[in-house]
Motif scaffolding. Structure first.
Motif, mmCIF file in Angstrom:
data_model
loop_
_atom_site.group_PDB
_atom_site.id
_atom_site.type_symbol
_atom_site.label_atom_id
_atom_site.label_comp_id
_atom_site.label_asym_id
_atom_site.label_seq_id
_atom_site.Cartn_x
_atom_site.Cartn_y
_atom_site.Cartn_z
ATOM 1 N N TYR A 41 -16.767 5.140 27.293
ATOM 2 C CA TYR A 41 -15.549 4.414 27.657
ATOM 3 C C TYR A 41 -14.412 5.408 27.789
ATOM 4 N N LYS A 97 -10.118 5.541 28.776
ATOM 5 C CA LYS A 97 -8.870 4.807 28.998
ATOM 6 C C LYS A 97 -7.757 5.801 29.303
ATOM 7 N N ALA A 133 -9.203 1.583 32.966
ATOM 8 C CA ALA A 133 -10.298 2.072 32.132
ATOM 9 C C ALA A 133 -11.552 2.248 32.969
#
Length: 695
Positions: free
Chosen positions: A558, A560, A538
């Motif tokens: 964020y 991932k 991540a």
């Protein structure tokens, strides 16, 4: 009685080992030719020989032969080599750009994704251009990772003694590499001129060994006298005019012409010649890897009686040389570095002097040195100093000046630019750096950052000026000019980095001016397993500015990544941003930085916003110039007012086709959103948003 038993035991052991040696036969030496991905046939040849229990006394390789040979000499079995090839993403290793469309960059990034410089100045001030189409640094990193399972000083100490053949670009002489960094030896041996940058080793500039000895039989005879040499030739044949249809075909044909004469001169010197069927295989084509490997195995099996005959009459494999355990470090030397860097390395690793040599520590140190921003690569070698050794770090510095020309354009929003970006090193002192970017379009912008050192904790002075115009969907047209100046102290760890500082800004909008200042902060956490094609891990960003200590502004994002199948990737991206609608230029604009592509042309002004995206990527085709990918994606966005009331929810879904790679970084999208609006969008290049000090 005990003496008799001891003698009997020794006799029995002698008979056992002599019998085993007799059954196994003597050793053979392999001379593995270059030939691009046609050299995967070497894996099949190795597999056929080793399955018969025939010892290999040594390997000499050129270009691709040095890569397969070097890994085999390091202890990789043919099965492991097959797995390495299956996992190898040659497209991304050759590419200088980031692949997935959803990998985020900091919103205040100064530099574009493309890192290939067009114009450079060396440390002497001479103007130089790129020495090759690709730097090959990522290839070196991959080779180092693969070769790290065993650490030796000389290649004779490998499980199978090994040598790589390269060409001195200055003199045209053959260079036989038998010590130092195995990864650098492989990288130098396969440096195809014009395609890859030449590789410096010591005081030499090395390129592909195929120019002087593509089938290194003569070298194999010199290094391993008395052993039969089996040559494996995957050079290929000249193509007809009808089969020359691309740039790769022209390069392939040229290499074949260059190497044909030396192959014809050396092949008669071999005790046995194996020529796997590699016609029609391109030098960068991994799509038929299994077919090429199996072709090499069949070709070796057809020659098996001759191979066994050579082995039966060959001497046994010689005992490998090993470094004496009492060998100590006499000194630590540095080549190619500035006075500041040489002094730093000498002080940090000077404690080694007088202590036993540890190859693992030297490897670890070379990686630590290579993490500096001003270092392109670090190699090492060992030089005899009486009974001890000198450890010599060979540093390849990045150019004093790098300039990139590029741009970004799309039909979905007006933020299109031509830009000139670059970095100037050693400006006021050794190892300092000035990064800059100038962009011109319907909006303009200038960003510059000065770093006082290349380490993990530099001070940064940041200057920014830009014009920004938006046509929002709920608040009409917005326009402002922002000027900013700030200072920032950086810090970093293994998987995180960050910084804190203070910034000043002035905004011109609608005939008014506003000034503000306040502390800034950013934090980054990066656990992605690969920055180019991540399949696990991540990446997180947090950026904060607190103007006048009134209302903090921040942006959190964020990302991932995960692997779904061999050619499938799954990406998840989410974010949240806090703005201030009371001051123009400080609100958040959902879609403006492509949080949602279909709203990038008419973003939504809000006090705060949140968004998420998911994407499934399928690799459709790979080539040396890049990969053709398709991504099925969707996402939602949420706009909030200053009372935290959610006043707008939007979504989009679509499919994109992207071609990130060496020559092109483009995307074509088909998007449908909540307003029942169907859009077709294209993107070329990578954006540089430039919002400093805003998050």
């Amino acid at each position: 009685m005990s003496i008799r038993r001891m003698l009997a035991t020794l006799l029995l052991l002698c008979l056992v080992f002599c019998g085993a040696a007799s059954a196994q036969g003597g050793g053979v030496v392999l001379a593995l030719s270059g030939g691009g991905t046609r050299g995967l046939a070497h894996i099949g040849v190795l597999e056929a020989i080793q399955e018969q229990g025939i010892p290999i006394a040594g390997i000499v390789g050129t270009s691709m032969g040095s890569i397969i040979g070097g890994l085999a000499a390091s202890g990789y079995t043919p099965a492991e080599l097959r797995h390495v090839i299956e996992e190898l993403d040659l497209t991304n290793l050759l590419s200088e750009k980031t692949n997935p469309i959803f990998v985020p960059l900091p919103s205040d990034s100064v530099s574009p994704r493309n890192k290939v410089p067009w114009v450079m100045l060396n440390q002497a001030g001479d103007v130089v251009g790129p020495l090759g189409g690709m730097s090959g640094v990522k290839l070196l990193e991959r080779f180092a990772q693969l070769a790290s399972r065993i650490q030796v000083i000389r290649f004779d100490e490998l499980p199978i003694p090994f040598a790589a053949v390269a060409t001195d670009l200055e003199t045209g002489e053959k260079v036989v590499l038998r010590s130092g960094s195995l990864a650098s030896a492989m990288r130098a041996s396969m440096a195809i001129p014009a395609l890859f940058d030449p590789w410096p080793m010591g005081d030499r500039l090395l390129v592909d060994g195929g120019l002087v000895s593509n089938l290194p039989v003569e070298t194999a005879k010199e290094i391993f006298p008395g052993y039969p040499v089996i040559a494996v030739d995957v050079t290929g044949k000249l193509k007809t005019k009808k089969r020359i249809r691309s740039l790769v075909d022209v390069i392939d044909q040229s290499i074949t012409i260059f190497t044909r004469r030396n192959v014809e001169n050396e092949s008669p010197l071999a005790d046995l010649l194996i020529s796997p069927p590699v016609e029609g295989v391109s030098i960068f084509d991994l799509s038929n890897a299994e077919v090429v490997i199996e072709g090499g195995k069949r070709a070796a099996l057809e020659m098996l009686p001759e191979i066994k005959r050579l082995s039966a009459s060959a001497p046994p494999v010689a005992q490998r040389e090993t470094l004496c355990l009492d060998t100590r470090v006499a000194s630590v030397k540095v080549e190619g570095a500035t006075i500041e860097l040489a002094s730093y390395i000498g002080k940090k690793y000077g404690s080694w002097v007088g202590k036993p040599l540890s190859a693992l520590e030297v490897l670890r140190a070379s990686r630590e040195i290579g993490e500096r921003d001003d270092i392109l690569s670090v190699d090492y070698r060992f030089e005899e100093a009486g009974p001890d050794v000198d450890v010599v770090f060979a540093v390849q510095r990045k150019p004093a000046l790098e300039i990139n020309f590029g741009g970004y354009t799309t039909n979905l929003h007006p933020h299109r630019w031509l830009f000139v970006s670059g970095i100037r090193r050693d400006l006021f002192k050794d190892a300092d750096a000035l990064k800059f970017n100038f962009k011109v379009g319907e909006q303009w912008g200038v960003d510059a950052s000065y770093f006082d050192s290349p380490g993990k904790t530099p001070w940064e002075i940041r200057l920014s000026a830009y014009n920004w115009e938006l046509e929002t969907s709920n608040a009409g047209k917005r326009s402002w000019d922002r000027y900013a100046l700030g200072a920032l102290k950086h810090f970093s760890g293994r998987t995180f980095s960050g910084g804190f500082g203070y910034a000043f800004e002035r905004i011109h909008t609608g005939g008014n001016e506003f000034d503000a200042s306040g502390p800034t902060l950013f934090l980054t956490s990066d656990t992605l397993n690969d920055p180019i094609d991540p399949t696990d891990g991540a990446l997180s960003f947090l950026q904060v500015w607190w103007p006048d200590f009134d209302e903090p502004l921040f942006r959190l994002s964020y990302f991932k990544a995960s692997r779904v199948a061999n050619d499938w990737r799954f990406y998840f991206r989410a974010g949240f941003a806090e703005g201030d609608m009371k001051r123009e230029g400080r609100a958040v604009y959902l879609g403006a930085a492509e949080e949602l592509y279909s709203y990038s042309g008419n973003p939504i002004e809000a006090e705060r916003m949140a968004w998420w995206n998911v994407a499934f990527r399928r690799i459709l085709m790979k080539s040396w110039w890049g990969a053709l990918n398709t991504e099925f994606f969707g996402g939602m966005g949420f706009a909030f007012d200053d009372e935290w009331d959610r006043f707008r929810d939007v979504w989009e879904a679509g499919v994109s086709f992207s071609i990130p790679g060496v020559l092109l970084d483009g995307k074509l999208m088909f998007i449908y959103n909540d307003e029942k609006d169907f859009k077709i969008g294209f993107f070329l290049g990578s954006p540089i948003w430039g919002k400093y000090p805003l998050p």
